[in-house]
Design an enzyme around this catalytic site. Structure first.
Site, PDB file in Angstrom:
ATOM      1  N   LYS A   1       1.192  -4.614 -12.732  1.00  0.00           N
ATOM      2  CA  LYS A   1       2.208  -3.556 -12.777  1.00  0.00           C
ATOM      3  C   LYS A   1       3.593  -4.122 -12.492  1.00  0.00           C
ATOM      4  CE  LYS A   1       4.592   0.015 -10.594  1.00  0.00           C
ATOM      5  NZ  LYS A   1       5.426   0.098  -9.380  1.00  0.00           N
TER       6      LYS A   1
ATOM      7  N   ASP B   1       1.631   3.246 -12.863  1.00  0.00           N
ATOM      8  CA  ASP B   1       1.527   3.527 -11.439  1.00  0.00           C
ATOM      9  C   ASP B   1       0.853   4.888 -11.258  1.00  0.00           C
ATOM     10  OD1 ASP B   1       3.449   5.316 -12.225  1.00  0.00           O
ATOM     11  OD2 ASP B   1       4.880   4.813 -10.656  1.00  0.00           O
TER      12      ASP B   1
END
Length: 331
Positions: A210, A229
């Site tokens: 991420k 997320d």
């Protein structure tokens, strides 16, 4: 984009494609402060700009207008991008309208890498505090603010020094990554393919998938990245689960034109491709749908990047900002 570059400021007339709050509070940058009303000051490297909202325009007041013209990506046609995204999904139409002034910044790689390592499992206020203390501790004094530290400046700090700034377990990551980056020309990484760039970034201490996506998107403008997320997981499971099952399974990019389901033009789950989205909301928001939630971030990222292709980064920012703000408001 209608704007004018002057000696000491940039005047942006197109407020539908430039909004300081949208740009700075959509999760892509941490070094900014809100001033009176909706005015802001933003910092990048050793540079600073004030963003002042006027009745019919924004003024970006700075000493380096060419830098901030590029920084705010003013030469990109966001109106067309929003149009392409909005015509396919009602949720993106809503998201693009809500965050209409978002622009994806072109940030400095080293600052972005360190900032997003600090951001891991952290909240915005704390991230901003840590970064401000880091700048004060070893960044260059610019008079009324401190620049973000250069690589050589950050190399002077120990793990203990970094922990004293409130980094916690991230101190070791920042320390190790700073050492790993010694002698690396970060600007040249922009020539890497997205996959090669992500491979390099993930090799750094404290950088997972991420964070790597965020760095690739916000520092290198790799628009085929889709950082996932908590907010994007919610968006995916609420709005895109059925779409991916029916379309991505066929290897189809939702944004390709003239792409109609081979079975029938009236297929409920593919109808939006042929120019109508009458059934979209019905099947995407059906509270009785039995499809299981997807929690695997790799699957979500893969499916969303396949859906949006080179518009993935833009879609991510509009959707992230919209979902986060709606949830905060209890909507």
């Amino acid at each position: 984009m209608n704007y004018k570059v002057l000696d000491d400021k940039i005047v942006v007339y197109d407020k539908n494609c430039f909004n300081a709050k949208h740009i700075l509070e959509c999760g892509q940058i941490f070094r900014f402060k809100q001033l009176a009303n909706d005015d802001y000051v933003v910092f990048s490297g050793d540079k600073k700009a004030q963003i002042l909202e006027k009745q019919n325009c924004y003024e970006i007041v700075c000493s380096d207008v060419l830098y901030f013209e590029n920084f705010f990506d003013l030469n990109t046609d966001y109106q067309t991008i929003k149009g392409e995204l909005s015509q396919k999904f009602s949720i993106l139409n809503e998201a693009c309208q809500y965050g209409h002034g978002i622009r994806i910044l072109k940030q400095q790689p080293f600052e972005t890498i360190i900032s997003f390592i600090i951001s891991a499992n952290n909240n915005i206020k704390r991230i901003q505090g840590i970064i401000e203390r880091l700048c004060t501790r070893c960044g260059t004094n610019m008079g009324d603010y401190y620049a973000f530290p250069t690589q050589s400046q950050l190399e002077t700090l120990t793990v203990g020094d970094l922990r004293a700034l409130g980094m916690g377990f991230r101190a070791e990551y920042v320390f190790n990554t700073t050492k790993l980056l010694k002698g690396v020309n970060l600007q040249k990484l922009s020539k890497f393919s997205t996959s090669k760039l992500l491979e390099f970034l993930i090799s750094l201490s404290g950088v997972g998938p991420k964070v790597a996506d965020c760095i690739a998107l916000f520092a290198y403008h790799k628009m085929d990245c889709f950082p996932v997320d908590t907010w994007i997981k919610k968006v995916y499971n609420q709005y895109f689960l059925d779409v991916n099952e029916s379309i991505v399974a066929k290897g189809t990019n939702i944004l390709q034109k003239d792409n109609v389901c081979e079975q029938t033009k009236n297929c409920a789950k593919c109808e939006n491709i042929s120019g109508t989205n009458k059934t979209e909301t019905a099947f995407l928001n059906d509270e009785n749908q039995t499809t299981k939630r997807v929690e695997d971030v790799k699957i979500i990222r893969k499916n969303l990047t396949e859906l949006f292709g080179n518009l993935s980064g833009y879609a991510q920012q509009y959707l992230f900002y919209y979902k986060r703000e709606m949830d905060r408001r209890g909507i």
